[in-house]
Design a protein around this motif. Sequence first.
Motif, PDB file in Angstrom:
ATOM      1  N   ARG A 145      19.274  10.986   1.322  1.00 19.50           N
ATOM      2  CA  ARG A 145      20.012  12.239   1.527  1.00 19.50           C
ATOM      3  C   ARG A 145      19.230  13.182   2.441  1.00 19.50           C
ATOM      4  O   ARG A 145      19.795  13.826   3.325  1.00 19.50           O
ATOM      5  CB  ARG A 145      20.278  12.904   0.174  1.00 19.50           C
ATOM      6  CG  ARG A 145      21.227  12.106  -0.731  1.00 19.50           C
ATOM      7  CD  ARG A 145      22.638  12.601  -0.593  1.00 19.50           C
ATOM      8  NE  ARG A 145      23.578  11.840  -1.417  1.00 19.50           N
ATOM      9  CZ  ARG A 145      24.409  12.396  -2.290  1.00 19.50           C
ATOM     10  NH1 ARG A 145      24.408  13.702  -2.493  1.00 19.50           N
ATOM     11  NH2 ARG A 145      25.252  11.644  -2.965  1.00 19.50           N
ATOM     12  N   LYS A 153      20.321  22.655   6.818  1.00 21.53           N
ATOM     13  CA  LYS A 153      20.094  21.718   5.734  1.00 21.53           C
ATOM     14  C   LYS A 153      20.926  22.067   4.501  1.00 21.53           C
ATOM     15  O   LYS A 153      21.068  23.226   4.149  1.00 21.53           O
ATOM     16  CB  LYS A 153      18.618  21.697   5.351  1.00 21.53           C
ATOM     17  CG  LYS A 153      17.710  21.173   6.455  1.00 21.53           C
ATOM     18  CD  LYS A 153      16.257  21.276   6.045  1.00 21.53           C
ATOM     19  CE  LYS A 153      15.347  20.790   7.154  1.00 21.53           C
ATOM     20  NZ  LYS A 153      13.917  20.958   6.811  1.00 21.53           N
ATOM     21  N   TYR A 155      20.085  20.567   1.497  1.00 21.23           N
ATOM     22  CA  TYR A 155      19.026  20.662   0.495  1.00 21.23           C
ATOM     23  C   TYR A 155      17.739  21.114   1.196  1.00 21.23           C
ATOM     24  O   TYR A 155      17.305  20.490   2.163  1.00 21.23           O
ATOM     25  CB  TYR A 155      18.772  19.313  -0.175  1.00 21.23           C
ATOM     26  CG  TYR A 155      20.005  18.643  -0.743  1.00 21.23           C
ATOM     27  CD1 TYR A 155      20.874  19.321  -1.587  1.00 21.23           C
ATOM     28  CD2 TYR A 155      20.286  17.306  -0.440  1.00 21.23           C
ATOM     29  CE1 TYR A 155      21.998  18.698  -2.112  1.00 21.23           C
ATOM     30  CE2 TYR A 155      21.404  16.674  -0.966  1.00 21.23           C
ATOM     31  CZ  TYR A 155      22.262  17.366  -1.796  1.00 21.23           C
ATOM     32  OH  TYR A 155      23.367  16.746  -2.309  1.00 21.23           O
ATOM     33  N   LYS A 156      17.120  22.157   0.694  1.00 20.55           N
ATOM     34  CA  LYS A 156      15.886  22.661   1.308  1.00 20.55           C
ATOM     35  C   LYS A 156      14.642  22.187   0.568  1.00 20.55           C
ATOM     36  O   LYS A 156      13.570  22.074   1.159  1.00 20.55           O
ATOM     37  CB  LYS A 156      15.921  24.187   1.367  1.00 20.55           C
ATOM     38  CG  LYS A 156      17.013  24.723   2.295  1.00 20.55           C
ATOM     39  CD  LYS A 156      17.001  26.241   2.332  1.00 20.55           C
ATOM     40  CE  LYS A 156      18.031  26.771   3.341  1.00 20.55           C
ATOM     41  NZ  LYS A 156      19.412  26.368   3.003  1.00 20.55           N
ATOM     42  N   GLU A 160      15.767  21.565  -5.568  1.00 21.68           N
ATOM     43  CA  GLU A 160      17.141  21.994  -5.307  1.00 21.68           C
ATOM     44  C   GLU A 160      18.072  20.790  -5.179  1.00 21.68           C
ATOM     45  O   GLU A 160      19.196  20.807  -5.686  1.00 21.68           O
ATOM     46  CB  GLU A 160      17.197  22.825  -4.027  1.00 21.68           C
ATOM     47  CG  GLU A 160      18.601  23.308  -3.672  1.00 21.68           C
ATOM     48  CD  GLU A 160      18.687  23.925  -2.284  1.00 21.68           C
ATOM     49  OE1 GLU A 160      19.802  24.264  -1.861  1.00 21.68           O
ATOM     50  OE2 GLU A 160      17.643  24.049  -1.620  1.00 21.68           O
ATOM     51  N   ALA A 161      17.603  19.765  -4.504  1.00 21.69           N
ATOM     52  CA  ALA A 161      18.415  18.567  -4.317  1.00 21.69           C
ATOM     53  C   ALA A 161      18.741  17.914  -5.659  1.00 21.69           C
ATOM     54  O   ALA A 161      19.899  17.567  -5.933  1.00 21.69           O
ATOM     55  CB  ALA A 161      17.695  17.569  -3.417  1.00 21.69           C
ATOM     56  N   THR A 164      21.178  20.243  -7.678  1.00 17.58           N
ATOM     57  CA  THR A 164      22.518  20.297  -7.093  1.00 17.58           C
ATOM     58  C   THR A 164      23.261  18.987  -7.270  1.00 17.58           C
ATOM     59  O   THR A 164      24.447  18.977  -7.642  1.00 17.58           O
ATOM     60  CB  THR A 164      22.434  20.646  -5.595  1.00 17.58           C
ATOM     61  OG1 THR A 164      21.741  21.877  -5.436  1.00 17.58           O
ATOM     62  CG2 THR A 164      23.825  20.763  -4.984  1.00 17.58           C
TER      63      THR A 164
END
Length: 318
Positions: A145, A153, A155-156, A160-161, A164
């Motif tokens: 991803r 982006k 996802y930073k 967070e990825a 989320t």
Amino acid sequence: MVGYDPKADGRNISSFEVAVAGSVSGLVTRVQISPLDVIKIRFQLQIEHLSRSDPNAKYHGILQAGRQILQEEGLTAFWKGHIPAQLLSIGYGAVQFLSFELLTELVHRTTVYDARDFKVHFVCGGLSACAATLTVHPVDVLRTRFAAQGEPKVYKTLHEAVATMYRTEGPLVFYKGLNPTMIAIFPYAGFQFSFYNSLKHMYEWVVPAEGKKKENLKNLLCGGGAGVISKTLTYPLDLFKKRLQVAGFEQARAPFGQVRNYRGLQDCAKQVFQEEGLKGFFKGLSPSLLKAALSTGLVFFWYELFCNIFHHMKKADS
């Protein structure tokens, strides 16, 4: 040597040292081959033809893709997803090489088969890779991803990825693409280990006088050859895996061209064949073969090197 060798009991290193050697070899290799991995993933996910003749194609060659990624996203783009990729490499290397050592020793002690035989290395290599894949597959999904997203982006950060993806797609999102991964990884890793061993025997037969003098070069070349053969034989399944891993992530793919929804492995294969033809199964093969040659060669090179270092340290202490 990679795998249990009953004739080399003198090189006695512990299971912990085997796992450390596998981890470090994966870590060092990942840093070196990450740019090729990012380009390969971009190629695999592109629906349009990898050709200058397709006006909608964002990427059509390794050098062109490298220049474009550098211009649009900067040098750090070649290490997008590097943290999950490193977690993947470290964990995968440890589990794979430790499992392989234990499985080949088990074969030697409980069966009549030679632990150095081609078919034994194929089966043990495949099983060890399956064990490693089950352990680190969620990290592989995260790595894909991160490598697949453009700017801005989605996802930073890794945290967070994870949050989320879990919230919006559920826990099974971390095992997307597992079916083609498991189907592909068994023969791929099996061929890697078995061809590596076979190519080393061939190398020693062709240049017997140089065998002992250039051990590191032999490991690098034979590992590279094993990687190319293995990747070529199993490549389409790797492409299907990447397509399935980014399902539900279509908004991040929009800057790169068309996107597709796949209902599973069979549907993915069918759509790729209908829309992109037989060549579609081998998109990204060039950077993938280059990456396979470098990564497999370097992984075996570093693994054997660190195992030898541990062995010599033990001899020095005794």
